[in-house]
Design an enzyme around this catalytic site. Sequence first.
Site, PDB file in Angstrom:
ATOM      1  N   CYS A 175       0.802  -1.225   0.000  1.00 47.82           N
ATOM      2  CA  CYS A 175       0.000   0.000   0.000  1.00 47.82           C
ATOM      3  C   CYS A 175       0.832   1.271   0.000  1.00 47.82           C
ATOM      4  O   CYS A 175       0.481   2.258  -0.655  1.00 47.82           O
ATOM      5  CB  CYS A 175      -0.928   0.001   1.208  1.00 47.82           C
ATOM      6  SG  CYS A 175      -0.032  -0.088   2.799  1.00 47.82           S
ATOM      7  N   HIS A 200      -1.144   0.738   7.356  1.00 49.07           N
ATOM      8  CA  HIS A 200      -1.755   0.836   6.026  1.00 49.07           C
ATOM      9  C   HIS A 200      -1.812   2.302   5.616  1.00 49.07           C
ATOM     10  O   HIS A 200      -2.240   3.160   6.397  1.00 49.07           O
ATOM     11  CB  HIS A 200      -3.161   0.241   6.042  1.00 49.07           C
ATOM     12  CG  HIS A 200      -3.812   0.168   4.696  1.00 49.07           C
ATOM     13  ND1 HIS A 200      -3.208  -0.414   3.605  1.00 49.07           N
ATOM     14  CD2 HIS A 200      -5.026   0.626   4.254  1.00 49.07           C
ATOM     15  CE1 HIS A 200      -4.011  -0.325   2.549  1.00 49.07           C
ATOM     16  NE2 HIS A 200      -5.109   0.304   2.916  1.00 49.07           N
ATOM     17  N   ASP A 222      -8.071   4.193  -2.471  1.00 48.82           N
ATOM     18  CA  ASP A 222      -7.136   3.135  -2.093  1.00 48.82           C
ATOM     19  C   ASP A 222      -6.981   2.167  -3.259  1.00 48.82           C
ATOM     20  O   ASP A 222      -7.929   1.490  -3.647  1.00 48.82           O
ATOM     21  CB  ASP A 222      -7.671   2.405  -0.859  1.00 48.82           C
ATOM     22  CG  ASP A 222      -6.652   1.484  -0.214  1.00 48.82           C
ATOM     23  OD1 ASP A 222      -5.648   1.163  -0.868  1.00 48.82           O
ATOM     24  OD2 ASP A 222      -6.870   1.081   0.943  1.00 48.82           O
TER      25      ASP A 222
END
Length: 325
Positions: free
Chosen positions: A72, A112, A127
């Site tokens: 991520c 994250h 995202d």
Amino acid sequence: MNPFTDYQVQFFERIKLKPRIIESLDDISEVLVACSKVFTFENLDIISNTQEALTRKVLIKQVLINKQGGLCYKANTLLYYFLLDFGLNVHQTRATCENQESHSRWNIGHGHMINILNFENKLYVMDVAFGCNLSLRPVPITDDGSEVIESCIGLYRVIKRENIVAGVYHYTHILEHRKPDTYLIESAKNWVIGYAFDPLLICKNDGDDDDDDNNNNNNTHQTQIQQLVIDDPNKDFCVKPLATKLINNTDNNNNNNSIATLTLNSFTLTNCKTGEKIKTNFDNDNLFEQFNQHLISIFNLPPLKIIPQIFLNQTSNFPINNLNS
């Protein structure tokens, strides 16, 4: 005169989109879809012990130039820089994911990285690297979860929750997701927590205040999260190799979206509509070669050049000519 920065041109080329002005939610959604087709969620540099301190320049080199994937903190950060160059009101924040297998514990605290978009005085989550749980559109941040975004992968919503505690971190909102109604596994249609976050928490990034990008800050949020992954006592992403991406596979002239997942000893295609799986197990004496073949043919990633120890641990008959070549 070229209306795009060099970085924007480079990013457009990587995600295979013709350069265009990005100014609406629909424009952003096109970018998110394009990212899903190109960026692979993978931990191969960590598994191979070839990770680097993650400055802006290093991220560009790894993902845009060398065409690697990443977790991520790589893909979402590159998306952040791209949208920022268009003058969009976007910032990054750190979240904590719930374990997506058991849903009984939190994963790495503050581990994250996501993007928050402020568009026409409304906040959205963006995202492109929550594994393959991808909304493919900005998800509105609401108090009650009344605005649901549906993609080919599933449904997504954000709900406000009072004082969410994940480890030592306190958050204000959760992103939830579930599979579509066409899914064959009934339990997968229930809403589950993806991650907890605070949309007002702003993470400052390498290069944010440096137009010349001569910043040598190696202790970025991205580097910090990478180290958390390496040091994770649960070893969720630091021991076993993983690569996963949304792909289109043609079946009887109909295009179907599937999630491709590559692990140490198998390759699996999961149908996004039904959850049906097609799994190929690898020959234990030929794991590394088969793994690399799938990296190239399915994920369009460069093959691993250094053999991670976990492959060597699986077989006593490893081909000598493949060793660290």
